[in-house]
Design a protein around this motif. Structure first.
Motif, PDB file in Angstrom:
ATOM      1  N   ALA A 405       0.817  -1.209   0.000  1.00  0.00           N
ATOM      2  CA  ALA A 405       0.000   0.000   0.000  1.00  0.00           C
ATOM      3  C   ALA A 405       0.855   1.264   0.000  1.00  0.00           C
ATOM      4  N   GLU A 406       1.960   1.239   0.723  1.00  0.00           N
ATOM      5  CA  GLU A 406       2.848   2.400   0.764  1.00  0.00           C
ATOM      6  C   GLU A 406       3.430   2.681  -0.616  1.00  0.00           C
ATOM      7  N   ILE A 407       3.860   1.635  -1.325  1.00  0.00           N
ATOM      8  CA  ILE A 407       4.445   1.816  -2.651  1.00  0.00           C
ATOM      9  C   ILE A 407       3.383   2.257  -3.651  1.00  0.00           C
ATOM     10  N   GLU A 408       2.198   1.678  -3.551  1.00  0.00           N
ATOM     11  CA  GLU A 408       1.106   2.057  -4.447  1.00  0.00           C
ATOM     12  C   GLU A 408       0.760   3.533  -4.297  1.00  0.00           C
ATOM     13  N   GLU A 409       0.760   4.010  -3.072  1.00  0.00           N
ATOM     14  CA  GLU A 409       0.453   5.425  -2.835  1.00  0.00           C
ATOM     15  C   GLU A 409       1.483   6.322  -3.507  1.00  0.00           C
ATOM     16  N   VAL A 410       2.750   5.945  -3.436  1.00  0.00           N
ATOM     17  CA  VAL A 410       3.796   6.742  -4.070  1.00  0.00           C
ATOM     18  C   VAL A 410       3.668   6.692  -5.589  1.00  0.00           C
ATOM     19  N   LEU A 411       3.453   5.508  -6.146  1.00  0.00           N
ATOM     20  CA  LEU A 411       3.308   5.399  -7.594  1.00  0.00           C
ATOM     21  C   LEU A 411       2.139   6.235  -8.094  1.00  0.00           C
ATOM     22  N   MET A 412       1.018   6.186  -7.388  1.00  0.00           N
ATOM     23  CA  MET A 412      -0.168   6.919  -7.840  1.00  0.00           C
ATOM     24  C   MET A 412      -0.088   8.404  -7.544  1.00  0.00           C
ATOM     25  N   GLU A 431      13.278 -14.991  -0.439  1.00  0.00           N
ATOM     26  CA  GLU A 431      12.138 -14.117  -0.190  1.00  0.00           C
ATOM     27  C   GLU A 431      11.493 -13.691  -1.505  1.00  0.00           C
ATOM     28  N   GLU A 432      11.200 -12.385  -1.701  1.00  0.00           N
ATOM     29  CA  GLU A 432      10.466 -11.937  -2.881  1.00  0.00           C
ATOM     30  C   GLU A 432      11.094 -10.680  -3.480  1.00  0.00           C
ATOM     31  N   GLU A 433      10.712 -10.425  -4.729  1.00  0.00           N
ATOM     32  CA  GLU A 433      10.984  -9.147  -5.362  1.00  0.00           C
ATOM     33  C   GLU A 433       9.673  -8.383  -5.461  1.00  0.00           C
ATOM     34  N   ILE A 434       9.774  -7.084  -5.719  1.00  0.00           N
ATOM     35  CA  ILE A 434       8.596  -6.229  -5.787  1.00  0.00           C
ATOM     36  C   ILE A 434       8.282  -5.897  -7.243  1.00  0.00           C
ATOM     37  N   LYS A 435       7.003  -6.092  -7.604  1.00  0.00           N
ATOM     38  CA  LYS A 435       6.560  -5.746  -8.951  1.00  0.00           C
ATOM     39  C   LYS A 435       5.361  -4.814  -8.881  1.00  0.00           C
ATOM     40  N   GLY A 436       5.393  -3.776  -9.719  1.00  0.00           N
ATOM     41  CA  GLY A 436       4.281  -2.842  -9.794  1.00  0.00           C
ATOM     42  C   GLY A 436       3.608  -2.906 -11.150  1.00  0.00           C
ATOM     43  N   PHE A 437       2.272  -2.942 -11.143  1.00  0.00           N
ATOM     44  CA  PHE A 437       1.463  -2.837 -12.355  1.00  0.00           C
ATOM     45  C   PHE A 437       0.873  -1.425 -12.382  1.00  0.00           C
ATOM     46  N   CYS A 438       1.067  -0.713 -13.487  1.00  0.00           N
ATOM     47  CA  CYS A 438       0.648   0.684 -13.549  1.00  0.00           C
ATOM     48  C   CYS A 438      -0.223   0.960 -14.777  1.00  0.00           C
ATOM     49  N   LEU A 445       7.770   4.127 -18.091  1.00  0.00           N
ATOM     50  CA  LEU A 445       7.970   3.464 -16.804  1.00  0.00           C
ATOM     51  C   LEU A 445       9.283   3.845 -16.148  1.00  0.00           C
ATOM     52  N   GLU A 446      10.286   4.211 -16.961  1.00  0.00           N
ATOM     53  CA  GLU A 446      11.551   4.670 -16.368  1.00  0.00           C
ATOM     54  C   GLU A 446      11.327   5.913 -15.530  1.00  0.00           C
ATOM     55  N   THR A 447      10.493   6.818 -16.029  1.00  0.00           N
ATOM     56  CA  THR A 447      10.193   8.044 -15.276  1.00  0.00           C
ATOM     57  C   THR A 447       9.413   7.729 -14.004  1.00  0.00           C
ATOM     58  N   VAL A 448       8.483   6.794 -14.123  1.00  0.00           N
ATOM     59  CA  VAL A 448       7.685   6.406 -12.961  1.00  0.00           C
ATOM     60  C   VAL A 448       8.575   5.805 -11.881  1.00  0.00           C
ATOM     61  N   ARG A 449       9.491   4.931 -12.288  1.00  0.00           N
ATOM     62  CA  ARG A 449      10.366   4.320 -11.289  1.00  0.00           C
ATOM     63  C   ARG A 449      11.286   5.362 -10.654  1.00  0.00           C
ATOM     64  N   GLY A 450      11.764   6.314 -11.462  1.00  0.00           N
ATOM     65  CA  GLY A 450      12.588   7.378 -10.905  1.00  0.00           C
ATOM     66  C   GLY A 450      11.832   8.188  -9.868  1.00  0.00           C
ATOM     67  N   TRP A 451      10.563   8.436 -10.158  1.00  0.00           N
ATOM     68  CA  TRP A 451       9.686   9.147  -9.217  1.00  0.00           C
ATOM     69  C   TRP A 451       9.605   8.380  -7.895  1.00  0.00           C
TER      70      TRP A 451
END
Length: 500
Positions: A405-412, A431-438, A445-451
């Motif tokens: 939820a914290e990461i989703e809030e930042v992405l949005m 363990e796990e890696e983190i994946k975001g669907f946008c 997406l490069e700009t989004v990840r930089g954000w």
């Protein structure tokens, strides 16, 4: 105060029989007319052998006849099992087979495979047939009787069915107008499904407790929602999931705020900045809160307070007073102020358990009456709580617990990201890696990840991002994360692959 759903409705009929209660498309029903329809449904169900403790399964579309059928069934003391009418034959047949109802209430709309799957389980009656003859039935329900079994998970296997009582529904109905500061002059509008808890308890029965009006919409449409409020004179609505963001995505109009709406209930809370934007555009006030099928008595903003970004404080009853307690636990002990743990609640509206699932029930219902919600919150130390995420959704990455939820809030928070969902995916390490669907507009997406990298600790920044046209949603508007693919694919970008 009412103790059962029939007592609640009969009390309103006695006070305001000729007041219009329900509006749906071109139809209107006064409280007395609605009560007459409920009586017919109860009598028709009784003629078909339904009595106290029997299960009635229904493909619960957002239409008045299904609302009356529910109120008729619970009047008899029967247990209503509402289901998503859009389900497949495997889903609906599987759920009906799980509960083995006395009777199934449906209509002519299910596809033949669905109709056949239901008919193989129990006798099926067309919902419209329940109103063909006049009749009534005495109320047989008691306050601790189960009123509804609410499906909370997939129905192809064994669904968790929340067993909720008349007392819980009546208490939620009495509480909601007080929490929201509603009056008999209000009209509560809902597009949320009748097969969940929000629309039946807060909107339908909440309007009854307030002696107010109810507007029932067939479903949610971002492009027509505000116009529906204008058409029906609605003053309040409940929003969950992405509803408010979908409204904000509609083309702006100069008359957006020219509507009768004055209140909106939602949760979890948007950021303060976003909430003020929504309120200004549509000319209303948002009250934030938290509840769940397992108890409609959760948290809500107290009168006169605006604790932005929080879920508020424990909901109490307008006449019974203090009935609800909350605590935040970690490793079997309460957390300190500012710390994160699992939210637990204790009140008279907690469910009886999961129907036919004693092992699953004891996992969440503690012997001393506390309900384990499975939600992580921060104890703010001032009686309010901030939502962090689902305990089971927490991603374990590089020795750290990460909240999606914290990461989703930042992405949005990026102006060109419409919606985002974050999940844990398999890692070649541990363990796990983190994946975001946008869902994005004019941005790469490069700009989004930089954000995100500018706003998150490094271990929280998604390794993978994938652009999608839309995210899958549940009928209540929440992102259906179980439908998001976890396997690698050519559409995603691996931002750390070159270093591995």
């Amino acid at each position: 105060m009412a103790r059962t759903i029939p007592e609640l409705f009969d009390g309103a009929v006695a006070e305001v029989p000729d007041k219009t209660w329900l509006r749906f498309e071109d139809d209107e029903f006064t409280y007395a007319q609605a009560r007459e329809r409920i009586g017919r449904a109860a009598a028709a169900l009784a003629e078909r052998g339904v009595g106290r403790g029997d299960l009635v399964f229904a493909t619960a579309r957002n239409r008045p006849d299904y609302l009356f059928a529910w109120l008729g069934a619970v009047r008899l003391g029967a247990i209503y099992v509402p289901s998503d009418p859009r389900g497949t034959d495997a889903e609906l047949g599987g759920l009906a087979g799980q509960v083995r109802p006395k009777l199934i209430v449906s209509d002519g709309e299910p596809a033949p495979p669905v109709a056949e799957a239901l008919a193989a389980v129990a006798p099926v009656v067309d919902v419209h047939e329940l109103f063909e003859a006049e009749g009534d039935a005495p109320a047989a329900a008691r306050e601790d009787d189960p009123a509804v079994l609410i499906p909370t998970s997939g129905t192809t296997g064994r669904s968790k069915l929340v067993t909720q009582t008349h007392r819980a529904y009546a208490m939620a109905a009495e509480g909601f107008p007080w929490w929201m500061e509603l009056t008999p002059d209000d009209r509560l509008m809902t597009s949320l499904p009748l097969f969940h808890i929000n629309a039946p308890t807060y909107s339908a029965l909440g309007s009854v407790a307030a002696r107010a009006g109810l507007v029932l919409l067939p479903g949610f449409s971002g492009s027509t929602f505000i116009d529906s409020a204008r058409r029906f004179g609605a003053t309040e609505f409940n929003a969950i999931g992405a509803m408010l963001e979908i409204l904000m995505l509609q083309p702006e109009r100069p008359d957006d705020a020219d509507n009768p709406l004055r209140l909106c209930y939602t949760g979890p809370s948007p950021t303060e900045e976003r909430q003020l934007e929504i309120e200004e555009r549509f000319g209303l006030r948002i009250v934030c809160g938290y509840a769940m099928s397992e108890t409609p008595y959760g948290l809500i903003w107290k009168h006169g307070t605006r604790p932005y970004g929080t879920l508020g404080s424990p909901r109490q009853h307008p006449e019974l007073g203090h009935v609800n307690d909350a605590r935040v636990m970690s490793d079997g002990a309460p957390v300190a102020a500012g710390e994160i743990g699992e939210l637990q609640l204790r009140n008279p509206a907690v469910m009886k358990g999961y129907w036919g699932m004693p092992e699953e029930t004891v996992e969440v219902l503690l012997p001393d009456g506390w309900l384990r919600t499975g939600d992580l919150v921060r104890d703010n130390g001032d009686g309010t709580y901030t939502f962090i995420g689902r305990e089971k959704e927490v991603i374990r990455r590089r020795g750290e617990n990460v909240s999606p939820a914290e990461i989703e809030e930042v992405l949005m928070s990026h102006p060109d990201v419409v919606e985002a969902a974050v999940v844990g995916v398999p890692s070649e390490l541990t363990e796990e890696e983190i994946k975001g669907f946008c869902v994005v507009r004019d941005v790469d997406l490069e700009t989004v990840r930089g954000w995100a990298a500018e706003r998150l600790t490094r271990f929280k920044v998604p390794r993978y991002l994938e652009a999608v046209d839309e995210l899958p949603h549940t009928p209540t508007g929440r992102v259906a994360k179980h439908r998001l693919p976890r396997e690698r694919n050519e559409r995603e970008i691996d931002f750390e692959g070159a270093r591995r």
